[in-house]
Enzyme design. Structure first.
Site, PDB file in Angstrom:
ATOM      1  N   LYS A  37     -19.729   6.653 -43.948  1.00 46.10           N
ATOM      2  CA  LYS A  37     -18.887   6.166 -42.853  1.00 46.10           C
ATOM      3  C   LYS A  37     -18.143   7.330 -42.214  1.00 46.10           C
ATOM      4  O   LYS A  37     -17.478   8.105 -42.891  1.00 46.10           O
ATOM      5  CB  LYS A  37     -17.866   5.139 -43.378  1.00 46.10           C
ATOM      6  CG  LYS A  37     -16.987   4.546 -42.284  1.00 46.10           C
ATOM      7  CD  LYS A  37     -16.147   3.388 -42.795  1.00 46.10           C
ATOM      8  CE  LYS A  37     -14.813   3.784 -43.356  1.00 46.10           C
ATOM      9  NZ  LYS A  37     -13.808   4.155 -42.343  1.00 46.10           N
ATOM     10  N   ASP A  63     -17.350   4.079 -37.523  1.00 51.60           N
ATOM     11  CA  ASP A  63     -16.175   3.195 -37.590  1.00 51.60           C
ATOM     12  C   ASP A  63     -15.177   3.596 -36.514  1.00 51.60           C
ATOM     13  O   ASP A  63     -14.142   4.201 -36.805  1.00 51.60           O
ATOM     14  CB  ASP A  63     -15.570   3.294 -39.001  1.00 51.60           C
ATOM     15  CG  ASP A  63     -14.447   2.301 -39.225  1.00 51.60           C
ATOM     16  OD1 ASP A  63     -14.341   1.329 -38.450  1.00 51.60           O
ATOM     17  OD2 ASP A  63     -13.677   2.497 -40.187  1.00 51.60           O
ATOM     18  N   LYS A  65     -13.871   1.381 -34.213  1.00 58.30           N
ATOM     19  CA  LYS A  65     -12.983   0.242 -33.899  1.00 58.30           C
ATOM     20  C   LYS A  65     -12.708   0.131 -32.395  1.00 58.30           C
ATOM     21  O   LYS A  65     -11.579   0.217 -31.918  1.00 58.30           O
ATOM     22  CB  LYS A  65     -11.672   0.352 -34.682  1.00 58.30           C
ATOM     23  CG  LYS A  65     -11.879   0.242 -36.196  1.00 58.30           C
ATOM     24  CD  LYS A  65     -10.567   0.068 -36.933  1.00 58.30           C
ATOM     25  CE  LYS A  65     -10.778  -0.153 -38.418  1.00 58.30           C
ATOM     26  NZ  LYS A  65     -11.333   0.999 -39.138  1.00 58.30           N
ATOM     27  N   ASP A  68     -11.417  -2.523 -25.810  1.00 56.72           N
ATOM     28  CA  ASP A  68     -11.086  -2.234 -24.407  1.00 56.72           C
ATOM     29  C   ASP A  68     -11.663  -3.375 -23.568  1.00 56.72           C
ATOM     30  O   ASP A  68     -12.157  -4.360 -24.122  1.00 56.72           O
ATOM     31  CB  ASP A  68     -11.667  -0.864 -23.999  1.00 56.72           C
ATOM     32  CG  ASP A  68     -10.834  -0.185 -22.907  1.00 56.72           C
ATOM     33  OD1 ASP A  68     -10.506  -0.861 -21.908  1.00 56.72           O
ATOM     34  OD2 ASP A  68     -10.525   1.006 -23.050  1.00 56.72           O
ATOM     35  N   THR A 125      -5.313  -4.503 -42.236  1.00 54.69           N
ATOM     36  CA  THR A 125      -4.609  -4.796 -43.498  1.00 54.69           C
ATOM     37  C   THR A 125      -3.209  -4.181 -43.517  1.00 54.69           C
ATOM     38  O   THR A 125      -2.413  -4.502 -44.382  1.00 54.69           O
ATOM     39  CB  THR A 125      -5.421  -4.306 -44.708  1.00 54.69           C
ATOM     40  OG1 THR A 125      -5.847  -2.969 -44.455  1.00 54.69           O
ATOM     41  CG2 THR A 125      -6.633  -5.186 -44.943  1.00 54.69           C
ATOM     42  N   ARG A 216     -11.671   7.953 -51.184  1.00 55.26           N
ATOM     43  CA  ARG A 216     -11.070   8.939 -52.079  1.00 55.26           C
ATOM     44  C   ARG A 216     -11.497   8.869 -53.543  1.00 55.26           C
ATOM     45  O   ARG A 216     -11.608   9.928 -54.178  1.00 55.26           O
ATOM     46  CB  ARG A 216      -9.539   8.879 -51.947  1.00 55.26           C
ATOM     47  CG  ARG A 216      -9.075   9.430 -50.601  1.00 55.26           C
ATOM     48  CD  ARG A 216      -7.690   8.983 -50.242  1.00 55.26           C
ATOM     49  NE  ARG A 216      -7.651   7.545 -49.982  1.00 55.26           N
ATOM     50  CZ  ARG A 216      -6.547   6.872 -49.667  1.00 55.26           C
ATOM     51  NH1 ARG A 216      -5.392   7.511 -49.576  1.00 55.26           N
ATOM     52  NH2 ARG A 216      -6.597   5.583 -49.431  1.00 55.26           N
TER      53      ARG A 216
HETATM   54  O1  C5P Z   1     -10.073   6.407 -49.607  1.00 60.00           O
HETATM   55  P1  C5P Z   1     -10.268   4.919 -49.506  1.00 60.00           P
HETATM   56  O2  C5P Z   1     -11.277   4.371 -50.496  1.00 60.00           O
HETATM   57  O3  C5P Z   1      -8.966   4.165 -49.528  1.00 60.00           O
HETATM   58  O4  C5P Z   1     -10.922   4.768 -48.059  1.00 60.00           O
HETATM   59  C1  C5P Z   1     -11.170   3.535 -47.493  1.00 60.00           C
HETATM   60  C2  C5P Z   1     -11.778   3.699 -46.139  1.00 60.00           C
HETATM   61  O5  C5P Z   1     -11.846   2.424 -45.535  1.00 60.00           O
HETATM   62  C3  C5P Z   1     -10.986   4.573 -45.178  1.00 60.00           C
HETATM   63  O6  C5P Z   1     -11.913   5.206 -44.289  1.00 60.00           O
HETATM   64  C4  C5P Z   1     -10.127   3.597 -44.436  1.00 60.00           C
HETATM   65  O7  C5P Z   1      -9.805   4.014 -43.131  1.00 60.00           O
HETATM   66  C5  C5P Z   1     -11.027   2.375 -44.388  1.00 60.00           C
HETATM   67  N1  C5P Z   1     -10.312   1.105 -44.263  1.00 60.00           N
HETATM   68  C6  C5P Z   1      -9.365   0.652 -45.163  1.00 60.00           C
HETATM   69  N2  C5P Z   1      -8.755  -0.551 -45.005  1.00 60.00           N
HETATM   70  C7  C5P Z   1      -9.067  -1.296 -43.976  1.00 60.00           C
HETATM   71  C8  C5P Z   1     -10.031  -0.880 -43.072  1.00 60.00           C
HETATM   72  C9  C5P Z   1     -10.643   0.336 -43.249  1.00 60.00           C
HETATM   73  O8  C5P Z   1      -9.065   1.314 -46.124  1.00 60.00           O
HETATM   74  N3  C5P Z   1      -8.481  -2.463 -43.863  1.00 60.00           N
END
Ligand code: C5P
Length: 237
Positions: A37, A63, A65, A68, A125, A216
């Site tokens: 992603k 991604d 998002k 517009d 979220t 992460r």
């Molecule tokens: O590092 P981590 O596992 O938290 O990354 C989650 C990924 O999913 C990030 O790219 C974050 O922007 C994305 N994301 C999220 N929560 C959401 C939508 C997208 O953590 N509600």
């Protein structure tokens, strides 16, 4: 949408501004991840050249998002079509006309069978009940997620990005067809980071996720390849 879009798979979020770092991580998770992603941070910092370079070699979930007026979103999708993204996000709150225009642009700009899976984001979220009330949504997150989820499917979206805790609500409301993609996943024992309401990969799969997004816990692991392989094995188990 291809059948491969429906298996429960791992998407690795390459959240970095560095093309070199993104390439390293992408190579490390090859085999374990079905997709990588790339989001706004990477595209805005590195530019779309590095996005195209990664997309030329592997399946990319773009991604961005989008949100517009319908004409602008449709034009943006046509502009992005050369990247051949496998998944693409937009905000369901852009409304039915915007989502229908996005779907039409995809149908026109991509060869048959190659258009990306269009995923709608319902409620970020980061929003709580108070934040929703402040933008004119008085009846809470679950009601708004359900409402926008139904609208997205009616408007031609293939699926939704949703939190693990919305999976059962959305499966009940929408049935088995929409592709549900879920971030906020943490293997048992992992650091939470800024994610609060998390599930493990196996829990998310059981709750109905088609794809999970993990950043992460893989990219910051001492051994990203091993971390990704462990999660893929948990999903397959
Ligand atoms: O590092 P981590 O596992 O938290 O990354 C989650 C990924 O999913 C990030 O790219 C974050 O922007 C994305 N994301 C999220 N929560 C959401 C939508 C997208 O953590 N509600």
């Amino acid at each position: 949408m291809t059948d491969a879009a429906r298996h429960t798979g791992l998407i690795v979020a390459l959240d970095t501004q560095s093309p070199e770092q993104a390439r390293q991580w992408a190579t490390a998770v090859d085999g374990a991840a079905g997709m990588v992603k790339l989001g706004m941070e990477f595209a805005y910092a590195a530019g779309f050249g590095p996005v195209a370079a990664i997309a030329a070699e592997r399946e990319v979930f773009l991604d961005l998002k989008l949100h517009d007026i319908p004409n602008t979103v449709a034009s943006a999708i046509k502009a992005l079509s050369g990247l051949r993204p496998r998944m693409l996000t937009l905000h369901a709150s852009g409304g039915q006309a915007m989502m229908e225009a996005a779907r039409k642009a995809c149908d026109e700009a991509f060869p048959a069978g190659e258009r990306p899976v269009l995923l709608a984001v319902t409620v970020l979220t980061s929003m709580d009940e108070q934040g929703l009330a402040a933008i004119g949504v008085p009846d809470g997150t679950a009601a708004q997620v359900g409402r926008l989820g139904r609208l997205a499917v009616r408007s031609g979206m293939d699926g939704l990005v949703c939190s693990a805790h919305e999976l059962s609500l959305l499966r009940d409301a929408l049935g088995g067809s929409p592709v549900l993609v879920t971030p906020g996943i943490r293997p048992a024992g992992a650091q939470m980071g800024d994610q609060k309401r998390v599930m493990t990969p196996a829990q998310a799969r059981m709750a109905g996720a088609d794809w999970i997004v993990v950043g992460r816990p893989i990219t910051q692991a001492a051994n990203p390849a091993a971390a990704a392989a462990a999660i893929a094995a948990e999903l397959a188990g």
